[in-house]
Design an enzyme around this catalytic site. Structure first.
Site, PDB file in Angstrom:
ATOM      1  N   CYS A 113       0.787  -1.163  -0.084  1.00  0.00           N
ATOM      2  CA  CYS A 113      -0.111  -0.029   0.035  1.00  0.00           C
ATOM      3  C   CYS A 113       0.811   1.113   0.061  1.00  0.00           C
ATOM      4  CB  CYS A 113      -0.900   0.319   1.185  1.00  0.00           C
ATOM      5  SG  CYS A 113      -2.137  -1.340   1.256  1.00  0.00           S
ATOM      6  N   HIS A 245      -3.608   7.182   2.581  1.00  0.00           N
ATOM      7  CA  HIS A 245      -3.845   5.970   2.066  1.00  0.00           C
ATOM      8  C   HIS A 245      -5.186   5.775   2.421  1.00  0.00           C
ATOM      9  CE1 HIS A 245      -3.916   1.919   1.019  1.00  0.00           C
ATOM     10  NE2 HIS A 245      -3.740   1.469   2.209  1.00  0.00           N
ATOM     11  N   ASN A 275     -10.362  -0.061   0.137  1.00  0.00           N
ATOM     12  CA  ASN A 275      -8.697   0.156   0.174  1.00  0.00           C
ATOM     13  C   ASN A 275      -8.312  -0.484  -1.310  1.00  0.00           C
ATOM     14  OD1 ASN A 275      -6.097  -0.170   0.259  1.00  0.00           O
ATOM     15  ND2 ASN A 275      -6.172  -1.311   2.233  1.00  0.00           N
TER      16      ASN A 275
HETATM   17  N1  ACO Z   1     -18.453  -8.722   9.136  1.00  0.00           N
HETATM   18  C1  ACO Z   1     -18.891  -9.141  10.497  1.00  0.00           C
HETATM   19  N2  ACO Z   1     -18.214  -9.298  11.504  1.00  0.00           N
HETATM   20  C2  ACO Z   1     -16.578  -9.613  11.240  1.00  0.00           C
HETATM   21  C3  ACO Z   1     -16.166  -9.236  10.076  1.00  0.00           C
HETATM   22  C4  ACO Z   1     -17.200  -8.785   8.930  1.00  0.00           C
HETATM   23  N3  ACO Z   1     -16.638  -8.500   7.625  1.00  0.00           N
HETATM   24  N4  ACO Z   1     -15.012  -9.313  10.350  1.00  0.00           N
HETATM   25  C5  ACO Z   1     -14.534  -9.484  11.549  1.00  0.00           C
HETATM   26  N5  ACO Z   1     -15.748  -9.832  12.130  1.00  0.00           N
HETATM   27  C6  ACO Z   1     -15.995 -10.029  13.415  1.00  0.00           C
HETATM   28  C7  ACO Z   1     -14.901 -10.886  14.023  1.00  0.00           C
HETATM   29  O1  ACO Z   1     -15.150 -12.318  13.587  1.00  0.00           O
HETATM   30  C8  ACO Z   1     -15.074 -10.667  15.579  1.00  0.00           C
HETATM   31  O2  ACO Z   1     -15.802 -11.505  15.967  1.00  0.00           O
HETATM   32  P1  ACO Z   1     -15.870 -12.456  17.267  1.00  0.00           P
HETATM   33  O3  ACO Z   1     -15.330 -11.179  18.329  1.00  0.00           O
HETATM   34  O4  ACO Z   1     -16.961 -13.107  17.450  1.00  0.00           O
HETATM   35  O5  ACO Z   1     -14.597 -13.117  17.182  1.00  0.00           O
HETATM   36  C9  ACO Z   1     -15.477  -9.379  15.711  1.00  0.00           C
HETATM   37  O6  ACO Z   1     -16.154  -9.071  14.411  1.00  0.00           O
HETATM   38  C10 ACO Z   1     -14.415  -8.342  15.925  1.00  0.00           C
HETATM   39  O7  ACO Z   1     -13.330  -8.457  15.128  1.00  0.00           O
HETATM   40  P2  ACO Z   1     -11.950  -7.826  15.018  1.00  0.00           P
HETATM   41  O8  ACO Z   1     -11.022  -8.429  14.220  1.00  0.00           O
HETATM   42  O9  ACO Z   1     -11.582  -7.507  16.504  1.00  0.00           O
HETATM   43  O10 ACO Z   1     -12.470  -6.179  14.680  1.00  0.00           O
HETATM   44  P3  ACO Z   1     -12.093  -4.886  14.430  1.00  0.00           P
HETATM   45  O11 ACO Z   1     -12.881  -3.999  15.471  1.00  0.00           O
HETATM   46  O12 ACO Z   1     -10.647  -4.747  15.106  1.00  0.00           O
HETATM   47  O13 ACO Z   1     -12.235  -4.388  13.223  1.00  0.00           O
HETATM   48  C11 ACO Z   1     -10.795  -4.257  11.044  1.00  0.00           C
HETATM   49  C12 ACO Z   1     -11.414  -5.292  12.236  1.00  0.00           C
HETATM   50  C13 ACO Z   1     -11.898  -3.067  10.545  1.00  0.00           C
HETATM   51  C14 ACO Z   1     -10.223  -5.077   9.990  1.00  0.00           C
HETATM   52  C15 ACO Z   1      -9.742  -3.275  11.933  1.00  0.00           C
HETATM   53  O14 ACO Z   1      -8.939  -4.172  12.804  1.00  0.00           O
HETATM   54  C16 ACO Z   1      -9.004  -2.433  11.136  1.00  0.00           C
HETATM   55  O15 ACO Z   1      -9.426  -1.465  10.542  1.00  0.00           O
HETATM   56  N6  ACO Z   1      -7.659  -2.855  10.799  1.00  0.00           N
HETATM   57  C17 ACO Z   1      -6.784  -2.101   9.946  1.00  0.00           C
HETATM   58  C18 ACO Z   1      -6.544  -2.964   8.998  1.00  0.00           C
HETATM   59  C19 ACO Z   1      -6.661  -2.415   7.845  1.00  0.00           C
HETATM   60  O16 ACO Z   1      -7.194  -1.150   7.422  1.00  0.00           O
HETATM   61  N7  ACO Z   1      -6.157  -3.015   6.849  1.00  0.00           N
HETATM   62  C20 ACO Z   1      -6.378  -2.716   5.387  1.00  0.00           C
HETATM   63  C21 ACO Z   1      -5.048  -3.246   4.709  1.00  0.00           C
HETATM   64  S1  ACO Z   1      -3.528  -2.470   5.325  1.00  0.00           S
HETATM   65  C22 ACO Z   1      -3.489  -1.261   4.961  1.00  0.00           C
HETATM   66  O17 ACO Z   1      -3.713  -0.764   3.824  1.00  0.00           O
HETATM   67  C23 ACO Z   1      -2.755  -0.416   5.614  1.00  0.00           C
END
Ligand code: ACO
Length: 318
Positions: A113, A245, A275
Site C-alpha cells: 500500500c 492512504h 482499499n
Molecule cells: N463482518 C462481520 N463481522 C466481522 C467481520 C465482518 N466483515 N470481520 C470480522 N468480524 C467479527 C470478528 O469475527 C469478531 O467476532 P468475534 O468477536 O465473535 O470473534 C468481531 O467482528 C471483531 O473482530 P475484530 O477483528 O476485533 O474487529 P475490529 O474492530 O478490529 O475491526 C478491522 C477489524 C476493520 C479490520 C480493523 O482491525 C481495522 O480497521 N484494521 C486495520 C486494517 C486495515 O485497514 N487493513 C487494510 C490493509 S492494510 C493497509 O492498507 C494499511
C-alpha cells in the site's frame, strides 16, 4: 536545479460495483458492520479478463488525454503494484508496449500500500538528478484476485482501481517538496499473501492481523508526515489538503486528528473505492483534481502504510 512538478492526473475504476450488501453472498457480514468499522460502502471489481495492466493503461490514457500529453514525451515508466499481471515481465513493460514507447526504462515497484509514496520518491530522485524529465507513475491493483472470499476479516476491505500522475522536470520551485519512506520487516506476519513464486509456486491470498495494522497506522502515518513537513520547513497549518492512504475511515480521521488537520481538509474516497492499495492515493488525488478541489499552489500532504510494514509521506505543491 530541477524540481518535480505534477503535470497530469488520471484514474480508472472497473465498471462492476460490489456493494456491502452483495458481500452477504460470500460471508456472514452486514453493511452496518462494514460501514461502522471501515467507512466503506462499495468497491469496484475487475472482470476476470481485466488485468492490472489494463487498469494502468486506462488510468494513463486518462492523464494523457485530459492534459494533452503525448505518450512519446514520457522517458520513464514506474508502476506501483502488489498484483502484477505476471510473475514477470513487469506490468510496466506491458504498459510501455501498449503505448509503443520503446527504449526508455520501465519497471514495477513492490511496497504494497506504500508503493505509490515509494514511487514518488524514486521519480523525484530521478528528476532531480537529471536522469529523466517526464515520468509516468501509476498505482494499479486488482486485489480482488488475491482476496480469500471466504475470509470476512479481509474480503470486505479491498477493491480494484488505478491512478496515475505524470511528473515533469520544472524550473519552478514547486511539485515534490519532501518525502520520507520507511520499512520495518519485523511486522511481515501482520499483513502478507500466503503464496509466491519461490515460497510455494502459488499466488496466495491476503492474510492480515487487522488490529496490528491499526495500531501502527495512526502513529507511523502521523510521524512520517511530521518528518516530511520538517524536511521542507513547513508546518501542519500550511497543508491545504491531506490525502492519506484510503484503507479505513477510522485510520484516516484518527491520523488527521493526531496531526491537527480538520476533516474538511481531508480527502476521503474509501467509502466509494475501499482499499485499493498502491492505487488509493493517486485515485484520491485524481478524484480531488477532477472535482475542482485542488487549486494552483495548494500544499498537499500524502501518507501511506502497507505490508512489510512499509510506510512513508510526501509533501508537494500542485
Ligand atoms: N463482518 C462481520 N463481522 C466481522 C467481520 C465482518 N466483515 N470481520 C470480522 N468480524 C467479527 C470478528 O469475527 C469478531 O467476532 P468475534 O468477536 O465473535 O470473534 C468481531 O467482528 C471483531 O473482530 P475484530 O477483528 O476485533 O474487529 P475490529 O474492530 O478490529 O475491526 C478491522 C477489524 C476493520 C479490520 C480493523 O482491525 C481495522 O480497521 N484494521 C486495520 C486494517 C486495515 O485497514 N487493513 C487494510 C490493509 S492494510 C493497509 O492498507 C494499511
Amino acid at each position: 536545479m530541477s524540481f518535480s512538478e505534477i503535470i497530469a492526473y488520471g484514474r480508472y475504476l472497473p465498471e462492476t460495483l460490489l456493494k456491502n450488501e452483495d458481500l452477504k453472498k460470500f460471508v456472514d457480514t452486514s453493511d452496518e458492520w462494514i460501514f461502522s468499522r471501515t467507512g466503506i460502502k462499495q468497491r469496484h471489481i475487475a472482470e476476470k479478463k481485466e488485468l492490472t495492466s489494463h487498469l494502468a493503461i486506462k488510468a494513463s490514457e486518462d492523464a494523457f488525454n485530459s492534459f494533452k500529453i503525448e505518450p512519446k514525451e514520457i522517458d520513464c515508466i514506474i508502476i506501483a503494484t502488489t498484483t502484477p499481471d505476471n510473475t514477470f515481465p513487469s506490468t510496466a513493460s506491458k504498459v510501455q508496449n501498449y503505448f509503443k514507447i520503446s527504449n526508455i526504462p520501465s519497471f514495477d515497484i513492490q511496497a504494497v500500500c506504500s508503493g505509490f509514496i515509494y514511487g514518488i520518491q524514486i521519480a523525484d530522485a530521478f528528476i532531480k538528478s537529471g536522469k529523466y524529465k517526464k515520468i509516468l507513475l501509476v498505482g494499479a491493483e486488482t486485489l480482488s484476485k488475491i482476496i480469500d472470499w471466504k475470509d470476512r476479516r479481509t474480503c470486505v476491505l479491498f477493491g480494484d482501481g488505478a491512478g496515475s500522475l505524470i511528473i515533469s522536470s520544472s524550473r519552478k520551485k514547486n511539485g515534490i517538496l519532501a518525502s520520507k519512506i520507511y520499512s520495518d520487516g519485523e511486522w511481515i506476519d501482520s499483513l502478507y499473501a500466503d503464496g509466491g513464486p519461490s515460497l510455494n509456486q502459488k499466488v496466495g491470498k491476503i492474510r492480515m492481523v487487522g488490529q496490528d495494522i491499526f495500531k501502527h497506522a495512526v502513529k507511523k502515518l502521523s510521524e512520517s508526515t511530521e518528518q516530511a513537513l520538517t524536511q521542507c520547513d513547513l508546518s501542519v497549518k500550511d497543508i491545504n489538503w491531506f490525502i492519506p492512504h484510503q484503507a479505513n475511515q477510522r485510520i484516516i480521521l484518527s491520523t488527521a486528528k493526531k496531526l491537527g488537520i480538520s476533516e474538511e481538509k481531508t480527502i476521503s474516497t474509501v467509502k466509494f473505492h475501499a482499499n485499493t492499495s498502491a492505487a488509493s492515493i493517486p485515485l484520491a488525488m485524481a478524484s480531488a483534481h477532477k472535482s475542482g478541489k485542488l487549486k494552483k499552489n495548494d500544499i498537499l500532504a500524502l501518507c501511506a502504510i502497507g505490508g512489510g510494514l512499509t510506510w512513508g509521506s510526501c509533501i508537494l505543491r500542485v
